[in-house]
Motif scaffolding. Sequence first.
Motif, mmCIF file in Angstrom:
data_model
loop_
_atom_site.group_PDB
_atom_site.id
_atom_site.type_symbol
_atom_site.label_atom_id
_atom_site.label_comp_id
_atom_site.label_asym_id
_atom_site.label_seq_id
_atom_site.Cartn_x
_atom_site.Cartn_y
_atom_site.Cartn_z
ATOM 1 N N CYS A 51 0.828 -1.212 0.000
ATOM 2 C CA CYS A 51 0.000 0.000 0.000
ATOM 3 C C CYS A 51 0.860 1.259 0.000
ATOM 4 O O CYS A 51 0.392 2.330 -0.387
ATOM 5 C CB CYS A 51 -0.942 0.002 1.214
ATOM 6 N N SER B 188 2.235 1.727 -3.841
ATOM 7 C CA SER B 188 1.190 1.887 -4.852
ATOM 8 C C SER B 188 0.686 3.332 -4.858
ATOM 9 O O SER B 188 0.766 4.037 -3.852
ATOM 10 C CB SER B 188 0.029 0.944 -4.525
ATOM 11 N N TYR C 143 -4.743 4.092 -2.487
ATOM 12 C CA TYR C 143 -4.877 3.980 -1.042
ATOM 13 C C TYR C 143 -5.710 2.732 -0.759
ATOM 14 O O TYR C 143 -6.913 2.815 -0.539
ATOM 15 C CB TYR C 143 -5.573 5.220 -0.468
ATOM 16 N N LYS C 144 -5.061 1.575 -0.794
ATOM 17 C CA LYS C 144 -5.792 0.333 -0.586
ATOM 18 C C LYS C 144 -4.896 -0.721 0.025
ATOM 19 O O LYS C 144 -3.682 -0.706 -0.177
ATOM 20 C CB LYS C 144 -6.403 -0.178 -1.894
ATOM 21 N N CYS C 145 -5.536 -1.628 0.746
ATOM 22 C CA CYS C 145 -4.852 -2.807 1.270
ATOM 23 C C CYS C 145 -4.895 -3.870 0.183
ATOM 24 O O CYS C 145 -5.941 -4.086 -0.438
ATOM 25 C CB CYS C 145 -5.554 -3.293 2.539
ATOM 26 N N SER D 288 -3.368 1.403 5.284
ATOM 27 C CA SER D 288 -3.309 1.525 3.826
ATOM 28 C C SER D 288 -3.786 2.892 3.335
ATOM 29 O O SER D 288 -3.564 3.240 2.172
ATOM 30 C CB SER D 288 -4.140 0.415 3.175
ATOM 31 N N LYS E 120 0.213 7.254 3.184
ATOM 32 C CA LYS E 120 1.446 7.104 2.407
ATOM 33 C C LYS E 120 2.581 7.791 3.175
ATOM 34 O O LYS E 120 2.336 8.733 3.942
ATOM 35 C CB LYS E 120 1.327 7.781 1.040
#
Length: 196
Positions: free
Chosen positions: A57, A60, A63-65, A108, A111
Amino acid sequence: MSKKILIINGSYKKDGNTMTAIRWVQEGMNFKGAASEIINISSVKNRYSGCIGCRRCKISDEYKCFANDDAARIVLEMPNYDVVVFATPVYFGHFSAQMKSLIDRMYSHIKIINGEHVVNPLFKNLAIGLIATAGSDYPNGLSLLSKYMKELIAGFGNDLHQLLVPGCTVDPKDLKMRTEIREKAETFGQDLASRS
């Protein structure tokens, strides 16, 4: 426009003290015309016991698990609501383990850019609520959970709105007789549904 509200029930008891409080809060929300949805932690398929620190996360753009399970999908959907409410019994001054596992996945939505924590901008207008039920309020009970949750949510740039319910016995029928708590819970639900 009516608010879209997610309530996550962190108790495995389908008709315990936590669910009683949730229903009262939901009545207040309904009174204000909000659309509320309850997810029971007991039905959430969680591939891992929580965040496994894979850090996908972080690298990437999303914004995700990246775990492929219900918990990841719930966390991903949180910013699509106006209000997210975490409801839990207090175990040793904290959430139920299942709730903590889900909350860990919220990592997640952060950042790390040039050494700074950057929160998913979609969290900016999200209201966060806490409903916590406990047998008492010793310093390592409701107060400790409340303090932890306030600091956690502050890290997302949000304020915490909370309903803390001490003095719950093992028999949920006792809580159902406490009209003062019911009124407080309904008002709490109305307030959450009215947040702009």
